[in-house]
Scaffold this active site. Structure first.
Site, short mmCIF file in Angstrom:
data_model
loop_
_atom_site.label_atom_id
_atom_site.label_comp_id
_atom_site.label_asym_id
_atom_site.label_seq_id
_atom_site.Cartn_x
_atom_site.Cartn_y
_atom_site.Cartn_z
N CYS A 226 53.49 17.15 39.13
CA CYS A 226 54.67 17.91 39.55
C CYS A 226 55.23 18.68 38.36
O CYS A 226 55.56 18.08 37.33
CB CYS A 226 55.73 16.96 40.12
N CYS A 439 40.02 56.82 45.56
CA CYS A 439 38.85 56.47 44.75
C CYS A 439 38.75 57.39 43.54
O CYS A 439 38.44 56.94 42.43
CB CYS A 439 37.58 56.54 45.60
N CYS A 466 28.26 57.08 36.64
CA CYS A 466 28.59 55.83 37.34
C CYS A 466 27.94 54.62 36.67
O CYS A 466 26.75 54.63 36.34
CB CYS A 466 28.14 55.91 38.79
#
Length: 493
Positions: A226, A439, A466
């Site tokens: 906790c 994009c 790319c």
């Protein structure tokens, strides 16, 4: 173009929905990725029933487009024909305990009294890790919860990405809680009742564990995690110290005969050493993870104009939880223990749909616990957790859930072992493209300037630039960018 999952996500999931029980159930099934049940229910609804439901929708923005939703879902899901086939059982063995399914309530605000747990059991949950019992005088703050929305700080529409929880342990007298657990096990003997406990001394840990066993609990969970205890030396203070984990786990293990399951904190650099302490202490299983220490800056959630660090849960923590569970299951000694069922794992952290649960199971968990999703949507999500997982197993021809446990582990490697000699180009589907240019913007400013965007508002790949990072695919809002075939990288000149 309507995206069924996005439209279903707009649904308010009303109680006693004005649109009608069957329509509401169909949309809820789709919202929680149970497309099989959604298609089956939509297929049973007439056009007039759909029109009436759409007219009755009380959405604050605009009504859910139920007629379009039905058409899209029934067109996509053609597997309704197999709905008559018997679905596989989800029975699974966890810590030598037979569970009717792997879905349990996590120790939290979702299980604080008899009536709550009884309703969950009747809804279909297999078991409960009851809210942590202690001998402390627990005093909570108000407000104690806060949420982070999908698009930034705060949320006013119930769509949580992350959830801040300031609650500590059960506020009930500990004798009352053990009586509740006794009655639950007595009245629901086929359900699994686990007492979560927290002590301040070894004697207190032992006493609480023995009381859990005397109450008829199937197992005891040790809350070492906790993150918001107001006293030092409790909760995650223990979970960050492997020696204390070993000491207290061993002490409890020697005090009771029922399975002992330490609950681990994610507020550590690595889960390996704490998990090894559990193993060497003889723990039967591990619960992982509890909430992550964090800070949410919302002014609405201040306590007397003050802010503090507290626990964070919800969808946002799932990748962190899976990483920490992998650290356990990837360790040779701990993996061997799990395979031989000497130490099982109960997965926690951002589980909302059956696919989330499947990710934890495939990572090596035999059991999953849910908290935040129940707080947001209610116990009713169990329907789609169960049916979604059953339909998935049926489609794959899997008849035993244990076949899925750890299935993903062979596919996970270190970054140094990844294939760096091939690449995958993005594939543009212009019929789906809406010409937004997202994009292009992302590739220009955050990628490798590999996209051209002209007057026709259609992206075109500049292949020589790319690198196959796929940032473009991830930002596309219309699903117009897919994946091409993997190919060998061109040699650098």
């Amino acid at each position: 173009m309507l995206h069924p999952n996005e439209e279903a996500a707009r649904c308010l999931l009303c109680h006693d929905a004005p649109c009608g029980a069957k329509v509401a159930r169909a949309i809820r099934a789709l919202r929680f990725d149970n497309r099989w049940t959604a298609a089956e229910l939509f297929d049973q609804l007439t056009d007039s029933e759909i029109a009436a439901a759409q007219a009755a929708c009380i959405h604050y923005d605009q009504p859910i487009r139920i007629s379009e939703l039905k058409a899209a879902v029934c067109n996509q899901q053609s597997a309704v024909s197999n709905q008559q086939a018997e679905l596989p059982s989800l029975e699974v063995n966890f810590c030598d305990i037979t569970c009717e399914n792997p879905f349990f309530l996590a120790s939290s605000a979702v299980c604080t009294n008899y009536d709550m747990v009884a309703r969950a059991f009747e809804a279909g949950w297999a078991g409960v890790f009851y809210k942590t019992i202690s001998k402390q005088d627990i005093r909570e703050v108000s407000p104690r919860f806060d949420a982070v929305g999908v698009h930034g700080e705060g949320t006013n529409n119930g769509d949580w990405l992350g959830f801040r929880n300031m609650e500590q342990l059960s506020e009930n007298p500990y004798t009352m809680d053990f009586d509740i657990l006794r009655r639950l096990k007595q009245n629901y003997p086929t359900k699994i009742v686990v007492a979560s406990i927290m002590g301040q001394t070894e004697e207190e840990w032992s006493e609480l564990a023995k009381m859990a066993e005397q109450a008829g609990c199937d197992a005891v969970e040790l809350n070492f995690s906790c993150p918001q205890m107001r006293l030092e030396g409790l909760g995650s203070d223990i979970g960050q110290n492997p020696e204390l984990i070993l000491f207290y786990t061993s002490y409890v293990k020697n005090s009771v005969s029922i399975p002992v399951i330490p609950k681990m904190t994610p507020n550590v650099a690595s889960m390996v050493q704490p998990a090894l302490s559990c193993f060497y202490a003889g723990a039967h299983g591990i619960s992982a993870i509890n909430t992550i220490k964090s800070f949410t800056p919302s002014d609405e959630a201040t306590v007397c104009s003050k802010k503090t660090i507290s626990g964070y849960s919800g969808r946002a923590v799932k990748p962190i939880a899976l990483k920490m569970i992998y650290e356990i299951t990837a360790h040779p000694l701990l993996r061997k223990a799990g395979v031989e069922q000497h130490m099982d794992i109960s997965g926690i952290g951002g589980i909302e749909t059956w696919r989330d649960a499947l990710d934890f199971i495939r990572m090596g968990c035999r059991n999953v616990q849910v908290c935040t999703a129940v707080m947001e949507y209610g116990y009713r999500i169990i329907d789609d957790l169960i049916l979604g997982l059953q339909h998935y197993m049926q489609e794959r021809g899997i008849t035993d859930l244990k076949q899925l446990v750890g299935e993903e582990l062979p596919n996970i490697v270190l970054p140094t072992d990844l294939d760096r000699e091939t690449m995958v180009f993005p594939k543009f589907e212009h019929d789906k493209c809406i010409g937004c240019g997202r994009c292009y913007v992302s590739c220009m400013d955050g990628g490798h300037q590999a996209i051209a965007f002209g007057e026709d508002r259609k992206p075109k790949l500049i292949g020589k630039n790319c690198v196959g990072c796929h940032l473009c695919r991830l930002v596309c809002p219309s699903g117009a960018i897919g994946v091409a075939k993997r190919m060998q990288k061109m040699s650098a000149k």
